[in-house]
Design a protein around this motif. Structure first.
Motif, PDB file in Angstrom:
ATOM      1  N   ALA A 205       8.614  -2.261  -5.842  1.00 44.06           N
ATOM      2  CA  ALA A 205       7.915  -2.064  -7.114  1.00 44.06           C
ATOM      3  C   ALA A 205       6.828  -3.120  -7.303  1.00 44.06           C
ATOM      4  O   ALA A 205       5.728  -2.808  -7.763  1.00 44.06           O
ATOM      5  CB  ALA A 205       8.911  -2.120  -8.267  1.00 44.06           C
ATOM      6  N   LEU A 206       7.123  -4.351  -6.937  1.00 42.48           N
ATOM      7  CA  LEU A 206       6.131  -5.422  -7.057  1.00 42.48           C
ATOM      8  C   LEU A 206       4.919  -5.162  -6.153  1.00 42.48           C
ATOM      9  O   LEU A 206       3.774  -5.279  -6.588  1.00 42.48           O
ATOM     10  CB  LEU A 206       6.776  -6.764  -6.711  1.00 42.48           C
ATOM     11  CG  LEU A 206       5.898  -7.989  -6.866  1.00 42.48           C
ATOM     12  CD1 LEU A 206       5.586  -8.225  -8.335  1.00 42.48           C
ATOM     13  CD2 LEU A 206       6.594  -9.195  -6.268  1.00 42.48           C
ATOM     14  N   LEU A 207       5.181  -4.785  -4.910  1.00 43.21           N
ATOM     15  CA  LEU A 207       4.087  -4.476  -3.994  1.00 43.21           C
ATOM     16  C   LEU A 207       3.295  -3.263  -4.462  1.00 43.21           C
ATOM     17  O   LEU A 207       2.065  -3.239  -4.369  1.00 43.21           O
ATOM     18  CB  LEU A 207       4.625  -4.240  -2.587  1.00 43.21           C
ATOM     19  CG  LEU A 207       5.127  -5.478  -1.850  1.00 43.21           C
ATOM     20  CD1 LEU A 207       5.801  -5.078  -0.543  1.00 43.21           C
ATOM     21  CD2 LEU A 207       3.988  -6.432  -1.586  1.00 43.21           C
ATOM     22  N   MET A 208       3.975  -2.260  -4.974  1.00 46.34           N
ATOM     23  CA  MET A 208       3.293  -1.064  -5.471  1.00 46.34           C
ATOM     24  C   MET A 208       2.401  -1.410  -6.659  1.00 46.34           C
ATOM     25  O   MET A 208       1.286  -0.893  -6.770  1.00 46.34           O
ATOM     26  CB  MET A 208       4.330  -0.016  -5.874  1.00 46.34           C
ATOM     27  CG  MET A 208       3.724   1.279  -6.276  1.00 46.34           C
ATOM     28  SD  MET A 208       3.164   2.174  -4.855  1.00 46.34           S
ATOM     29  CE  MET A 208       3.924   3.709  -5.153  1.00 46.34           C
ATOM     30  N   TYR A 209       2.885  -2.270  -7.521  1.00 50.30           N
ATOM     31  CA  TYR A 209       2.080  -2.675  -8.666  1.00 50.30           C
ATOM     32  C   TYR A 209       0.809  -3.388  -8.211  1.00 50.30           C
ATOM     33  O   TYR A 209      -0.284  -3.085  -8.654  1.00 50.30           O
ATOM     34  CB  TYR A 209       2.880  -3.568  -9.615  1.00 50.30           C
ATOM     35  CG  TYR A 209       2.030  -4.150 -10.713  1.00 50.30           C
ATOM     36  CD1 TYR A 209       1.601  -3.361 -11.774  1.00 50.30           C
ATOM     37  CD2 TYR A 209       1.628  -5.471 -10.673  1.00 50.30           C
ATOM     38  CE1 TYR A 209       0.799  -3.880 -12.769  1.00 50.30           C
ATOM     39  CE2 TYR A 209       0.822  -6.006 -11.661  1.00 50.30           C
ATOM     40  CZ  TYR A 209       0.416  -5.206 -12.713  1.00 50.30           C
ATOM     41  OH  TYR A 209      -0.382  -5.719 -13.700  1.00 50.30           O
ATOM     42  N   HIS A 210       0.976  -4.355  -7.309  1.00 48.81           N
ATOM     43  CA  HIS A 210      -0.172  -5.157  -6.885  1.00 48.81           C
ATOM     44  C   HIS A 210      -1.168  -4.374  -6.042  1.00 48.81           C
ATOM     45  O   HIS A 210      -2.372  -4.615  -6.116  1.00 48.81           O
ATOM     46  CB  HIS A 210       0.282  -6.399  -6.121  1.00 48.81           C
ATOM     47  CG  HIS A 210       0.791  -7.473  -7.021  1.00 48.81           C
ATOM     48  ND1 HIS A 210      -0.016  -8.148  -7.886  1.00 48.81           N
ATOM     49  CD2 HIS A 210       2.037  -7.974  -7.211  1.00 48.81           C
ATOM     50  CE1 HIS A 210       0.700  -9.025  -8.571  1.00 48.81           C
ATOM     51  NE2 HIS A 210       1.951  -8.934  -8.174  1.00 48.81           N
ATOM     52  N   ARG A 211      -0.684  -3.440  -5.223  1.00 45.23           N
ATOM     53  CA  ARG A 211      -1.578  -2.734  -4.303  1.00 45.23           C
ATOM     54  C   ARG A 211      -2.095  -1.401  -4.847  1.00 45.23           C
ATOM     55  O   ARG A 211      -3.105  -0.911  -4.349  1.00 45.23           O
ATOM     56  CB  ARG A 211      -0.877  -2.481  -2.983  1.00 45.23           C
ATOM     57  CG  ARG A 211      -0.595  -3.765  -2.251  1.00 45.23           C
ATOM     58  CD  ARG A 211      -0.006  -3.500  -0.910  1.00 45.23           C
ATOM     59  NE  ARG A 211       0.231  -4.761  -0.230  1.00 45.23           N
ATOM     60  CZ  ARG A 211       0.647  -4.852   1.002  1.00 45.23           C
ATOM     61  NH1 ARG A 211       0.866  -3.762   1.697  1.00 45.23           N
ATOM     62  NH2 ARG A 211       0.844  -6.017   1.550  1.00 45.23           N
ATOM     63  N   VAL A 212      -1.406  -0.807  -5.833  1.00 46.36           N
ATOM     64  CA  VAL A 212      -1.822   0.510  -6.311  1.00 46.36           C
ATOM     65  C   VAL A 212      -2.139   0.493  -7.795  1.00 46.36           C
ATOM     66  O   VAL A 212      -3.253   0.807  -8.219  1.00 46.36           O
ATOM     67  CB  VAL A 212      -0.740   1.570  -6.011  1.00 46.36           C
ATOM     68  CG1 VAL A 212      -1.117   2.917  -6.576  1.00 46.36           C
ATOM     69  CG2 VAL A 212      -0.488   1.675  -4.518  1.00 46.36           C
TER      70      VAL A 212
END
Length: 119
Positions: A29-36
């Protein structure tokens, strides 16, 4: 070979499964927030929040029925059918793995109860 009842002799297996899942989903979720999502939020608002129930119900045939993919299916071009079978096969595997991994982690005879001895 049977899965262990405890991890490191003290931690129940279900605790390890759920803790690992929570960390993995949190990191995803953290990576998805930052990248998308950060990039999407930079754009101009489209005002598509009107009629949310109607929009959601309209998206169900597109997502699960694959109506857009099946529009161009013909006797010569059957790639859309292959796409639908692959999608539904993937969804069935994901559902069964989730049910059995989390079910067996919580209650050991869960899969034997559902599948029985003969399968």
């Amino acid at each position: 070979m049977a899965p262990p009842d405890t991890l490191f002799g003290d931690i129940p297996t279900w605790t390890g499964v759920y803790a690992t899942s929570a960390v993995a989903f949190g990191l995803s979720a953290l990576l998805m927030y930052h990248r998308v999502f950060k990039l999407v939020l930079l754009g101009k608002r489209a005002g598509r929040l009107d009629r949310p129930l109607r929009r959601f119900i309209g998206a169900i045939p597109l997502a699960f029925g694959q109506t857009k993919v099946l529009q161009s299916v013909s006797f010569r071009d059957r790639a859309g059918l292959a796409h639908v079978f692959i999608l539904w096969g993937f969804l069935s595997f994901v559902f069964s793995y989730l049910v059995f991994v989390y079910g067996d982690a919580t209650w050991r005879p869960f899969s034997k109860t559902i599948l029985t001895e003969t399968g």
